[in-house]
Motif scaffolding. Structure first.
Motif, PDB file in Angstrom:
ATOM      1  N   UNK A  31       0.823  -1.206   0.000  1.00 30.56           N
ATOM      2  CA  UNK A  31       0.000   0.000   0.000  1.00 30.56           C
ATOM      3  C   UNK A  31       0.860   1.259   0.000  1.00 30.56           C
ATOM      4  N   UNK A  32       1.920   1.232   0.777  1.00 29.68           N
ATOM      5  CA  UNK A  32       2.826   2.379   0.837  1.00 29.68           C
ATOM      6  C   UNK A  32       3.457   2.640  -0.533  1.00 29.68           C
ATOM      7  N   UNK A  33       3.973   1.587  -1.160  1.00 29.77           N
ATOM      8  CA  UNK A  33       4.636   1.749  -2.459  1.00 29.77           C
ATOM      9  C   UNK A  33       3.658   2.235  -3.521  1.00 29.77           C
ATOM     10  N   UNK A  34       2.461   1.652  -3.569  1.00 27.46           N
ATOM     11  CA  UNK A  34       1.458   2.071  -4.551  1.00 27.46           C
ATOM     12  C   UNK A  34       1.103   3.536  -4.332  1.00 27.46           C
ATOM     13  N   UNK A  35       0.886   3.911  -3.106  1.00 23.08           N
ATOM     14  CA  UNK A  35       0.508   5.282  -2.790  1.00 23.08           C
ATOM     15  C   UNK A  35       1.592   6.274  -3.208  1.00 23.08           C
ATOM     16  N   UNK A  36       2.828   5.993  -2.860  1.00 23.21           N
ATOM     17  CA  UNK A  36       3.928   6.912  -3.188  1.00 23.21           C
ATOM     18  C   UNK A  36       4.154   7.007  -4.696  1.00 23.21           C
ATOM     19  N   UNK A  37       4.168   5.862  -5.371  1.00 22.42           N
ATOM     20  CA  UNK A  37       4.442   5.873  -6.808  1.00 22.42           C
ATOM     21  C   UNK A  37       3.292   6.503  -7.583  1.00 22.42           C
ATOM     22  N   UNK A  38       2.069   6.280  -7.139  1.00 27.13           N
ATOM     23  CA  UNK A  38       0.911   6.899  -7.778  1.00 27.13           C
ATOM     24  C   UNK A  38       0.953   8.418  -7.602  1.00 27.13           C
ATOM     25  N   UNK A  39       1.315   8.867  -6.405  1.00 24.67           N
ATOM     26  CA  UNK A  39       1.341  10.305  -6.142  1.00 24.67           C
ATOM     27  C   UNK A  39       2.430  11.022  -6.944  1.00 24.67           C
ATOM     28  N   UNK A  40       3.459  10.280  -7.374  1.00 27.58           N
ATOM     29  CA  UNK A  40       4.495  10.875  -8.209  1.00 27.58           C
ATOM     30  C   UNK A  40       4.184  10.744  -9.693  1.00 27.58           C
ATOM     31  N   UNK A  41       2.999  10.238 -10.023  1.00 29.58           N
ATOM     32  CA  UNK A  41       2.552  10.203 -11.405  1.00 29.58           C
ATOM     33  C   UNK A  41       3.118   9.071 -12.240  1.00 29.58           C
ATOM     34  N   UNK A  42       3.577   8.024 -11.616  1.00 29.53           N
ATOM     35  CA  UNK A  42       4.106   6.887 -12.363  1.00 29.53           C
ATOM     36  C   UNK A  42       2.957   6.174 -13.057  1.00 29.53           C
ATOM     37  N   UNK A  43       3.072   5.973 -14.361  1.00 29.55           N
ATOM     38  CA  UNK A  43       1.993   5.333 -15.110  1.00 29.55           C
ATOM     39  C   UNK A  43       1.895   3.845 -14.795  1.00 29.55           C
ATOM     40  N   UNK A  44       2.996   3.212 -14.503  1.00 31.41           N
ATOM     41  CA  UNK A  44       3.012   1.784 -14.157  1.00 31.41           C
ATOM     42  C   UNK A  44       3.216   1.595 -12.665  1.00 31.41           C
ATOM     43  N   UNK A  45       2.536   2.395 -11.879  1.00 35.83           N
ATOM     44  CA  UNK A  45       2.785   2.407 -10.448  1.00 35.83           C
ATOM     45  C   UNK A  45       2.549   1.062  -9.775  1.00 35.83           C
ATOM     46  N   UNK A  46       1.604   0.264 -10.262  1.00 36.32           N
ATOM     47  CA  UNK A  46       1.349  -1.029  -9.626  1.00 36.32           C
ATOM     48  C   UNK A  46       2.506  -1.992  -9.856  1.00 36.32           C
ATOM     49  N   UNK A  47       3.029  -2.028 -11.073  1.00 35.85           N
ATOM     50  CA  UNK A  47       4.164  -2.902 -11.364  1.00 35.85           C
ATOM     51  C   UNK A  47       5.418  -2.425 -10.644  1.00 35.85           C
ATOM     52  N   UNK A  48       5.608  -1.115 -10.620  1.00 35.17           N
ATOM     53  CA  UNK A  48       6.761  -0.560  -9.918  1.00 35.17           C
ATOM     54  C   UNK A  48       6.667  -0.839  -8.419  1.00 35.17           C
ATOM     55  N   UNK A  49       5.457  -0.787  -7.875  1.00 39.42           N
ATOM     56  CA  UNK A  49       5.267  -1.076  -6.453  1.00 39.42           C
ATOM     57  C   UNK A  49       5.617  -2.532  -6.145  1.00 39.42           C
ATOM     58  N   UNK A  50       5.211  -3.438  -7.015  1.00 39.44           N
ATOM     59  CA  UNK A  50       5.557  -4.854  -6.824  1.00 39.44           C
ATOM     60  C   UNK A  50       7.073  -5.042  -6.861  1.00 39.44           C
TER      61      UNK A  50
END
Length: 119
Positions: free
Chosen positions: A30-49
């Motif tokens: 949840x932390x990774x998804x939230x941070x990466x999404x807030x920085x506008x990463x288009x592939x935030x779910x994959x990057x979070x994994x």
């Protein structure tokens, strides 16, 4: 992933790895998804994994440094510090790349070179 992590360490540390995984995996995700999404990463779910997987690999590699006798709050702080650093690493690795927009790609060859020099 847990089974893979358990194969990377000896039997004396497997309980620690399992405890950390079961206790913090969802929170880390949840932390990774939230941070990466807030920085506008288009592939935030994959990057979070990727960030969570990298964090667990580091935790497994350095499991001997975690002192469980100091309390659960210290373990949590250690885990979340590693997680935060992994998210920052992903953001830093990708900040040098930019995506081509359609206007940029459809420009003539002369404009393409000129636009590339500007960017």
């Amino acid at each position: 992933m847990l089974q893979f992590l358990l194969t990377l360490t000896d039997e004396s540390n497997q309980g620690k790895i399992e405890h950390i995984y079961k206790t913090y995996h969802d929170y880390m995700m949840r932390y990774a998804v939230s941070r990466l999404y807030s920085f506008g990463r288009t592939n935030y779910q994959y990057d979070a994994e990727d960030a969570v997987q990298n964090a667990f690999m580091k935790i497994t590699r350095h499991i001997d440094k975690i002192d469980f006798s100091r309390g659960e709050q210290d373990v949590k702080n250690y885990v979340l510090t590693i997680m935060h650093n992994e998210v920052c690493n992903i953001l830093e690795e990708n900040e040098n790349f930019f995506e081509f927009d359609e206007e940029f790609c459809s420009a003539s060859e002369y404009n393409f070179i000129e636009e590339l020099e500007i960017r």
